[in-house]
Every structure is written in C-alpha cells, then in structure tokens.
Design a protein around this motif. Structure first.
Motif, short mmCIF file in Angstrom:
data_model
loop_
_atom_site.label_atom_id
_atom_site.label_comp_id
_atom_site.label_asym_id
_atom_site.label_seq_id
_atom_site.Cartn_x
_atom_site.Cartn_y
_atom_site.Cartn_z
N MET A 3 0.83 -1.20 0.00
CA MET A 3 0.00 0.00 0.00
C MET A 3 0.87 1.26 0.00
N ILE A 4 0.45 2.28 -0.76
CA ILE A 4 1.21 3.54 -0.79
C ILE A 4 0.67 4.46 0.31
N ARG A 5 1.57 4.93 1.14
CA ARG A 5 1.18 5.85 2.22
C ARG A 5 1.83 7.20 1.94
N GLN A 6 1.02 8.21 1.67
CA GLN A 6 1.51 9.54 1.28
C GLN A 6 2.37 10.19 2.35
N ASN A 7 2.12 9.83 3.61
CA ASN A 7 2.80 10.51 4.72
C ASN A 7 4.06 9.77 5.18
N ILE A 8 4.42 8.68 4.51
CA ILE A 8 5.60 7.92 4.93
C ILE A 8 6.56 7.76 3.77
N GLN A 9 7.80 8.18 4.00
CA GLN A 9 8.82 8.14 2.96
C GLN A 9 9.86 7.08 3.33
N MET A 10 10.00 6.09 2.48
CA MET A 10 10.91 4.97 2.74
C MET A 10 12.32 5.45 3.09
N MET A 11 12.90 4.95 4.16
CA MET A 11 14.26 5.33 4.51
C MET A 11 15.21 4.12 4.56
N ILE A 12 14.79 3.06 5.26
CA ILE A 12 15.63 1.85 5.33
C ILE A 12 14.76 0.67 4.91
N SER A 13 15.16 -0.01 3.85
CA SER A 13 14.34 -1.09 3.29
C SER A 13 14.40 -2.36 4.15
N GLU A 14 13.45 -3.23 3.88
CA GLU A 14 13.39 -4.52 4.55
C GLU A 14 14.72 -5.28 4.37
N GLU A 15 15.25 -5.24 3.18
CA GLU A 15 16.48 -5.96 2.86
C GLU A 15 17.69 -5.37 3.61
N GLU A 16 17.74 -4.04 3.66
CA GLU A 16 18.85 -3.39 4.40
C GLU A 16 18.78 -3.74 5.89
N ILE A 17 17.57 -3.76 6.42
CA ILE A 17 17.40 -4.11 7.83
C ILE A 17 17.86 -5.55 8.05
N ARG A 18 17.42 -6.43 7.18
CA ARG A 18 17.76 -7.86 7.30
C ARG A 18 19.27 -8.07 7.33
N GLN A 19 19.98 -7.41 6.42
CA GLN A 19 21.44 -7.52 6.34
C GLN A 19 22.10 -7.02 7.62
N ARG A 20 21.67 -5.85 8.06
CA ARG A 20 22.30 -5.22 9.23
C ARG A 20 22.05 -6.01 10.51
N VAL A 21 20.83 -6.54 10.63
CA VAL A 21 20.49 -7.34 11.82
C VAL A 21 21.37 -8.59 11.87
N LYS A 22 21.60 -9.19 10.72
CA LYS A 22 22.49 -10.36 10.65
C LYS A 22 23.89 -10.00 11.15
N GLU A 23 24.39 -8.84 10.69
CA GLU A 23 25.73 -8.40 11.09
C GLU A 23 25.79 -8.16 12.60
N LEU A 24 24.77 -7.49 13.14
CA LEU A 24 24.73 -7.24 14.59
C LEU A 24 24.73 -8.57 15.34
N GLY A 25 23.95 -9.53 14.85
CA GLY A 25 23.88 -10.85 15.47
C GLY A 25 25.25 -11.50 15.54
N ARG A 26 26.00 -11.39 14.45
CA ARG A 26 27.34 -12.01 14.41
C ARG A 26 28.30 -11.33 15.38
N LEU A 27 28.20 -9.99 15.49
CA LEU A 27 29.07 -9.25 16.42
C LEU A 27 28.77 -9.67 17.86
N ILE A 28 27.47 -9.72 18.19
CA ILE A 28 27.05 -10.06 19.55
C ILE A 28 27.45 -11.51 19.88
N GLU A 29 27.26 -12.37 18.91
CA GLU A 29 27.62 -13.78 19.07
C GLU A 29 29.10 -13.93 19.42
N ALA A 30 29.93 -13.20 18.71
CA ALA A 30 31.38 -13.28 18.95
C ALA A 30 31.72 -12.76 20.34
N ASP A 31 31.05 -11.68 20.77
CA ASP A 31 31.37 -11.06 22.05
C ASP A 31 30.89 -11.88 23.25
N TYR A 32 29.82 -12.64 23.10
CA TYR A 32 29.23 -13.33 24.25
C TYR A 32 29.42 -14.85 24.22
#
Ligand code: IMP
Ligand code: MG
Length: 182
Positions: A3-32
């Motif tokens: 759905m198109i929402r006139q009041n919301i402008q895309m900033m971070i896509s689903e795919e970008e979020i998915r990639q970054r969350v994976k990276e954060l997971g790997r960093l946390i995994e290594a630290d703990y």
C-alpha cells in the motif's frame, strides 16, 4: 511494494534491515560466546527487531522484557520515563544486553541502565537498531548500533506514530500534515 502511504517516505528497506540485523547478530555472538547472557528487550517498539536479532545470535541465552514508557500519546518525548513492566529474570552476576528500537534523547536508556545496575549484573551493554545522535540530552554508552540517522521522526519495524505503523516491514520518515511531501 504494498500500500502507498503519502505521509511515509521509505528510509531503510526490509532488505537493508535484514542484512544489518544479521551483522549485529554475528558481532554479539562473537562477544558473548561462552558467557552467561540475558537479553532484555524494551517493549513495545523493539518487538520486530528483537525477534529478528535473537534469531541471528547462535548462542544459548535467556530472553526477557521490560516495558518502559516515555511518550504518552505524543510525538515529542515527554522526558518522563516510567517502568510499566519489570524483568522477570535474575540478572545478578550475569551479562546483560539491553535491546531497544531507537535512542533519541537517551533518557529511556539512561533510566533503564540505572535501574538494572542496582541488580548487580556482571556487565551491561546496549544494542539499538537506530541512533539519533544529534538529539542526545543524556550521555549513554551504546555498544551496538544498527543505523545512525539524522533528526527525523521514523516509523515502521516496531516504531510508531501514536501507536500506528509498527507493523510496516521497513523504516520510513513520518511526515505530519504540516510537512507533507507532495
Ligand atoms: P529517548 O528516551 O528520548 O532516547 O527516546 C526513546 C524512545 O522514544 C524510543 O523507545 C521510542 O519509543 C521513542 N522515539 C524516539 N524517536 C522516535 C522516532 O523517530 N519514531 C518513533 N519513536 C521514537
Ligand atoms: Mg520505545
């Protein structure tokens, strides 16, 4: 693209979020790795991020939640932070990772830190999906940051504008009537 929402402008896509969350997971995994860990999610905004992040951390740990309220029914932080629900897990002697959707003024996380420190955990770290450094009032040490963003009001992927748009799979800039993009 849904759905198109006139009041919301895309900033971070689903795919970008998915990639970054994976990276954060790997960093946390290594630290703990090999450590006693309790991961605490701050409700409500953290729920999609939390669900994705914990599944990206391939370790054995406890999860629990706190519910903190800072906003009331407004878009500007009230500055009054309240604990609406406390953790139900012992954290004394354990390594604690607080997970939050966004750090803005820092008041919510400062107060959460202060509260959890009284229960003498072995360590406390903070992971946020979004950081708005230009808005900081209280200095809070943040250990893992998904994305650093400018001073805009964002919604989606857990973040709300008056309790709406938490279900959007992406993060977008929310425009109120006064600054609508046309
Ligand atoms: P702080 O205490 O000012 O750091 O604010 C943190 C809380 O404010 C977050 O947990 C969010 O609930 C809310 N918040 C801050 N900025 C935004 C935003 O851009 N969109 C939606 N909620 C926000
Ligand atoms: Mg929140």
């Amino acid at each position: 693209m849904g759905m198109i929402r006139q009041n919301i402008q895309m900033m971070i896509s689903e795919e970008e979020i998915r990639q970054r969350v994976k990276e954060l997971g790997r960093l946390i995994e290594a630290d703990y790795s090999g450590k006693d860990l309790v991961v605490i999610g701050l409700l409500k905004g953290v729920f999609p991020f939390f669900a994705d992040l914990v599944r990206a951390i391939d370790l054995d740990f406890h999860v629990t939640f706190m519910r903190i309220s800072s906003y009331g029914f407004d878009l500007e932080s009230s500055g009054k932070v309240k604990i609406l629900q406390d953790i139900d897990t012992q954290i004394s002697g354990k390594n604690v990772l607080i997970v939050e959707d966004i750090i803005d003024t820092g008041q919510t996380l400062a107060m959460t830190l202060e509260h959890l420190k009284t229960q003498s955990p072995a360590s406390i770290r903070i992971c946020v999906l979004l950081d708005k450094p230009s808005r900081r009032i209280v200095d809070v040490p943040v250990d893992y940051v998904g994305f650093s963003i400018k001073d805009v009001f964002v919604v989606g992927y857990g973040l709300d504008a008056r309790e709406m748009y938490r279900n959007l799979p992406y993060i977008g800039i929310f425009h109120t009537e006064s600054n609508l993009v046309t």
